[in-house]
Scaffold this motif. Structure first.
Motif, PDB file in Angstrom:
ATOM      1  N   LEU A 201       0.837  -1.201   0.000  1.00  0.00           N
ATOM      2  CA  LEU A 201       0.000   0.000   0.000  1.00  0.00           C
ATOM      3  C   LEU A 201       0.869   1.247   0.000  1.00  0.00           C
ATOM      4  N   GLU A 202       1.864   1.285   0.867  1.00  0.00           N
ATOM      5  CA  GLU A 202       2.794   2.422   0.903  1.00  0.00           C
ATOM      6  C   GLU A 202       3.538   2.553  -0.419  1.00  0.00           C
ATOM      7  N   ARG A 203       3.926   1.412  -0.989  1.00  0.00           N
ATOM      8  CA  ARG A 203       4.666   1.440  -2.255  1.00  0.00           C
ATOM      9  C   ARG A 203       3.823   2.063  -3.367  1.00  0.00           C
ATOM     10  N   VAL A 204       2.562   1.668  -3.450  1.00  0.00           N
ATOM     11  CA  VAL A 204       1.684   2.199  -4.496  1.00  0.00           C
ATOM     12  C   VAL A 204       1.497   3.699  -4.323  1.00  0.00           C
ATOM     13  N   VAL A 205       1.346   4.143  -3.080  1.00  0.00           N
ATOM     14  CA  VAL A 205       1.173   5.582  -2.826  1.00  0.00           C
ATOM     15  C   VAL A 205       2.440   6.341  -3.196  1.00  0.00           C
ATOM     16  N   GLN A 206       3.573   5.822  -2.830  1.00  0.00           N
ATOM     17  CA  GLN A 206       4.831   6.486  -3.177  1.00  0.00           C
ATOM     18  C   GLN A 206       5.039   6.519  -4.687  1.00  0.00           C
ATOM     19  N   TYR A 207       4.575   5.490  -5.371  1.00  0.00           N
ATOM     20  CA  TYR A 207       4.695   5.471  -6.825  1.00  0.00           C
ATOM     21  C   TYR A 207       3.807   6.539  -7.457  1.00  0.00           C
ATOM     22  N   ALA A 208       2.627   6.742  -6.869  1.00  0.00           N
ATOM     23  CA  ALA A 208       1.745   7.812  -7.353  1.00  0.00           C
ATOM     24  C   ALA A 208       2.422   9.168  -7.206  1.00  0.00           C
ATOM     25  N   LYS A 212       3.632  11.645 -10.154  1.00  0.00           N
ATOM     26  CA  LYS A 212       2.852  12.893 -10.106  1.00  0.00           C
ATOM     27  C   LYS A 212       1.452  12.652 -10.671  1.00  0.00           C
ATOM     28  N   SER A 213       0.841  11.600 -10.170  1.00  0.00           N
ATOM     29  CA  SER A 213      -0.482  11.200 -10.630  1.00  0.00           C
ATOM     30  C   SER A 213      -1.351  10.841  -9.430  1.00  0.00           C
ATOM     31  N   ASP A 214      -2.429  11.598  -9.221  1.00  0.00           N
ATOM     32  CA  ASP A 214      -3.396  11.282  -8.160  1.00  0.00           C
ATOM     33  C   ASP A 214      -2.753  11.286  -6.775  1.00  0.00           C
ATOM     34  N   GLU A 215      -1.764  12.160  -6.556  1.00  0.00           N
ATOM     35  CA  GLU A 215      -1.035  12.157  -5.289  1.00  0.00           C
ATOM     36  C   GLU A 215      -1.949  12.406  -4.095  1.00  0.00           C
ATOM     37  N   LYS A 216      -2.774  13.458  -4.207  1.00  0.00           N
ATOM     38  CA  LYS A 216      -3.651  13.822  -3.087  1.00  0.00           C
ATOM     39  C   LYS A 216      -4.655  12.704  -2.805  1.00  0.00           C
TER      40      LYS A 216
END
Length: 412
Positions: A201-208, A212-216
């Motif tokens: 989960l953390e990895r996917v968020v960091q990849y976002a 620079k896609s759907d960060e918020k």
């Protein structure tokens, strides 16, 4: 026999109406194809005919043979692709098709002139209407370029109950897919959250964040996970990180600074918030002045708001393709007019005056609206009609050589 005869009569009537409406529509579509468009009244007329055809198609009382013949005719115009009616014509085809044979015929017509869009339509038919999984998978796997292509395939596996395969495809889509990745990020974050797989989960968020896609959006999802797990420190960390991606003067309420400010305020313990709030407020002031004013009003800092209203920055940064535009603080002026009538008079007067100088009919009308607000405060709040009359009289004298303005002000 009577029922059969009535059904045949209805079918014959529907087919007769189908062709009548089509020839009326076709005469316009042909002209639009020739010139790349046409008059608005003819466009509306054509859509009316096409709507009538779609209604007939919904009833379903049209023979397969007539549908084939109709699609042959329709595709002659559709293939030209210059009329602007293409989406509506394809909607009609999708409404017409009811049987496997009819859907296969539509696939045949689409495949006569292959394009990326037509391939997408064919795959949609194969997957949803023909239930031909092998044909769909063959085409889909040959055409994986955009994030939405990968999501289309992942969604197929989800519906088949093959979640592991869907996850593999979604992960591949994040690495290889171009364009929109939102659905892939949402699916994977939900999957790993439900699986309590925190590392992924953390990895996917960091990849976002990296992409620079759907960060918020992704940080908000991670926050909700930690919040549900009662992990205060990590939830706070993610919440503060999400604030970096709040869009200045965004149009969506959930991404406005004020909404995120309140989200942090409600979540954090008092000691943390007391330490963090001053810095957050300063950042909001620099990013989104309207939301800064909302915070000031919540904190009863009304004099600060009045000062901003009377001394606003001349311009604010544009949003996307919109370049510079003036701030509009009218909603705040309305809230403060009872408590600070003199100051709000000056705010409205400035707005009126700026619309008069180098103005036209439109801006004069706007100026008149602001002057109407000034009049209201003078008369209904301050009970000083004479001050209004004197000031209004002076303004009309100043602009006496502008008859268009004076005409717009005549009701005041």
């Amino acid at each position: 026999m009577e029922d059969i005869n009535r059904k045949q009569e209805r079918r014959a009537l529907n087919e007769e109406l189908l062709w009548e409406h089509w020839y009326d529509a076709k005469s316009i579509i042909s002209q639009f194809n020739k010139y790349g468009g046409g008059p608005e009244d003819e466009e509306s007329e054509c859509y009316s005919y096409l709507d009538d055809i779609e209604e007939l198609a919904k009833k379903g009382e049209i023979s397969t043979e007539a549908k084939f013949e109709f699609m042959d005719e329709l595709f002659e115009e559709y293939n030209i692709g210059n009329s602007g009616f293409e989406d509506k014509m394809m909607d009609i085809c999708f409404t017409l098709c009811k049987t496997k044979e009819e859907w296969q015929y539509l696939v045949k017509k689409l495949d006569e002139r292959p394009t990326e869009w037509r391939r997408d339509l064919i795959m949609d038919i194969q997957k949803k209407h023909l239930k031909d999984n092998d044909a769909y998978l063959k085409m889909r796997k040959e055409d994986l370029h955009y994030g939405m292509d990968y999501w289309d395939l992942a969604e197929f596996y989800i519906q088949k109950g093959e979640r592991k395969k869907a996850v593999e495809i979604a992960e591949e889509g994040l690495l290889k897919g171009d364009g929109r990745l939102t659905e892939l990020f949402e699916f994977l974050s939900d999957h790993y959250a439900k699986s309590r797989d925190l590392a992924n989960l953390e990895r996917v968020v960091q990849y976002a964040i990296k992409k620079k896609s759907d960060e918020k959006e992704m940080l908000d999802r991670l926050f909700e996970y930690y919040k549900a797990e009662n992990d205060y420190e990590n939830a706070k960390r993610v919440l503060l990180k999400a604030f970096e991606y709040v869009k200045a003067a965004g149009y969506i309420p959930e991404v406005r600074s004020y909404a995120h400010y309140n989200k942090m305020k409600q979540f954090m313990v008092e000691a943390d918030w007391k330490d963090i709030e001053p810095k957050i407020i300063q950042e909001v002031r620099g990013k989104d002045l309207e939301d800064y004013i909302r915070i000031c009003l919540d904190k009863n800092m009304k004099k600060e708001v009045v000062n901003i209203l009377l001394n606003p920055p001349k311009k604010r940064p544009g949003i996307g393709f919109v370049f510079e535009k003036e701030y509009n603080f009218d909603e705040f002026a309305k809230r403060l007019k009872e408590e600070f009538p003199e100051d709000i008079i000056e705010y409205y007067w400035q707005k009126a005056y700026s619309n008069i100088q180098n103005g036209n009919r439109g801006t004069y009308r706007t100026a008149a609206r602001y002057l109407g607000m000034v009049k209201h405060i003078y008369i209904d709040i301050l009970n000083e009609e004479s001050r209004w009359e004197q000031r209004f009289s002076n303004l009309k004298v100043e602009f006496k050589k502008r008859p268009a303005l004076l005409e717009e002000l005549r009701e005041l």
